[in-house]
Scaffold this active site. Structure first.
Site, PDB file in Angstrom:
ATOM      1  NE  ARG A   1      -3.654  -2.087   2.691  1.00  0.00           N
ATOM      2  CZ  ARG A   1      -3.435  -3.290   3.229  1.00  0.00           C
ATOM      3  NH1 ARG A   1      -2.265  -3.570   3.761  1.00  0.00           N
ATOM      4  NH2 ARG A   1      -4.393  -4.197   3.238  1.00  0.00           N
TER       5      ARG A   1
ATOM      6  CE  LYS B   1      -7.459  -0.860   4.900  1.00  0.00           C
ATOM      7  NZ  LYS B   1      -8.009  -0.687   3.552  1.00  0.00           N
TER       8      LYS B   1
ATOM      9  CG  HIS C   1      -4.864   0.282  -3.478  1.00  0.00           C
ATOM     10  ND1 HIS C   1      -4.246   0.127  -2.258  1.00  0.00           N
ATOM     11  CD2 HIS C   1      -5.728  -0.746  -3.588  1.00  0.00           C
ATOM     12  CE1 HIS C   1      -4.739  -0.941  -1.654  1.00  0.00           C
ATOM     13  NE2 HIS C   1      -5.639  -1.493  -2.447  1.00  0.00           N
TER      14      HIS C   1
ATOM     15  NE  ARG D   1      -3.043  -4.392  -0.715  1.00  0.00           N
ATOM     16  CZ  ARG D   1      -2.368  -5.232   0.067  1.00  0.00           C
ATOM     17  NH1 ARG D   1      -1.042  -5.257   0.015  1.00  0.00           N
ATOM     18  NH2 ARG D   1      -2.999  -6.040   0.891  1.00  0.00           N
TER      19      ARG D   1
ATOM     20  CG  HIS E   1      -5.404  -9.739   1.698  1.00  0.00           C
ATOM     21  ND1 HIS E   1      -5.607 -10.148   0.401  1.00  0.00           N
ATOM     22  CD2 HIS E   1      -5.255  -8.394   1.637  1.00  0.00           C
ATOM     23  CE1 HIS E   1      -5.591  -9.090  -0.399  1.00  0.00           C
ATOM     24  NE2 HIS E   1      -5.366  -8.024   0.329  1.00  0.00           N
TER      25      HIS E   1
ATOM     26  CE1 TYR F   1      -5.894  -7.980  -6.415  1.00  0.00           C
ATOM     27  CE2 TYR F   1      -5.865  -9.092  -4.297  1.00  0.00           C
ATOM     28  CZ  TYR F   1      -5.813  -7.934  -5.039  1.00  0.00           C
ATOM     29  OH  TYR F   1      -5.684  -6.726  -4.416  1.00  0.00           O
TER      30      TYR F   1
END
Length: 194
Positions: A27, A52, A116, A119, A142, A151
């Site tokens: 990010r 995050k 972004h 990413r 994640h 994805y």
């Protein structure tokens, strides 16, 4: 990256930011907060601290990344952060967003670009290379697999097998030149051929 390299006197820094951001799926805030203490040039490893509530990880670096970072370190001199501004402060996500937009305009992109996209590009490239969803999840940091599934849903080797007699869901085929499917391995080594 070619447009970034030619764009200003800080072209090498800008191109290196794009390379590292794309290869490691960072990010903008993670890229801007990257410190030299996280970069192991001798062993070729990058310690990624995710924001995050993401999972931190250690990523292998490729030769072109190591060379670019060594050159950047020589040009910048002593600093705590990898990517510095001309005022010797760390690059901010807002400044990188503006910089990336200008680079996109200079590259004559037909649409506005933002950091972004690096990413997302990393996630889609790994999925299209046939990497396992769990490996993708670990690479992108994640916590929730649902954020990673996006994805693989569009990867060309995925098929929807429905029983006969029911309406089939359309399959989106993404043309990828030079693409070949490889079974996923336990170690993620992205962008290694294929």
């Amino acid at each position: 990256m070619a447009a970034a390299r030619k764009s200003s006197r800080y072209g090498h820094r800008d191109a290196t930011m794009i390379l590292i951001g794309y290869r490691h799926g960072l990010r903008a805030s993670e890229l801007c907060d990257l410190q030299w203490s996280q970069v192991e040039l001798a062993t070729g490893r990058l310690r990624v601290r995710r924001t995050k509530n993401g999972s931190p990880s250690v990523h292998p670096m490729q030769g072109d990344e190591i060379r670019a970072l060594r050159r950047l370190q020589r040009e910048q001199g002593l600093s705590s952060h990898v990517f510095m501004t001309e005022r010797d402060g760390p690059m901010t996500p807002k400044a990188f967003h503006a910089l990336f937009g200008r680079i996109g305009e200079r590259a004559k992109m037909p649409f506005p670009v933002h950091p972004h996209m690096l990413r997302h590009g990393c996630g889609y490239a790994l999925a299209n290379a046939g990497h396992d969803t769990r490996a993708l999840q670990a690479w992108l940091g994640h916590k929730n697999i649902q954020h990673t599934v996006r994805y693989t849903e569009l990867a060309p080797h995925w098929r929807y097998a429905l029983p006969r007699g029911r309406a089939r869901r359309p399959v989106l085929q993404i043309p990828c030149t030079g693409w070949s499917w490889r079974p996923a391995s336990s170690v993620v080594l992205p962008f290694s051929g294929g």
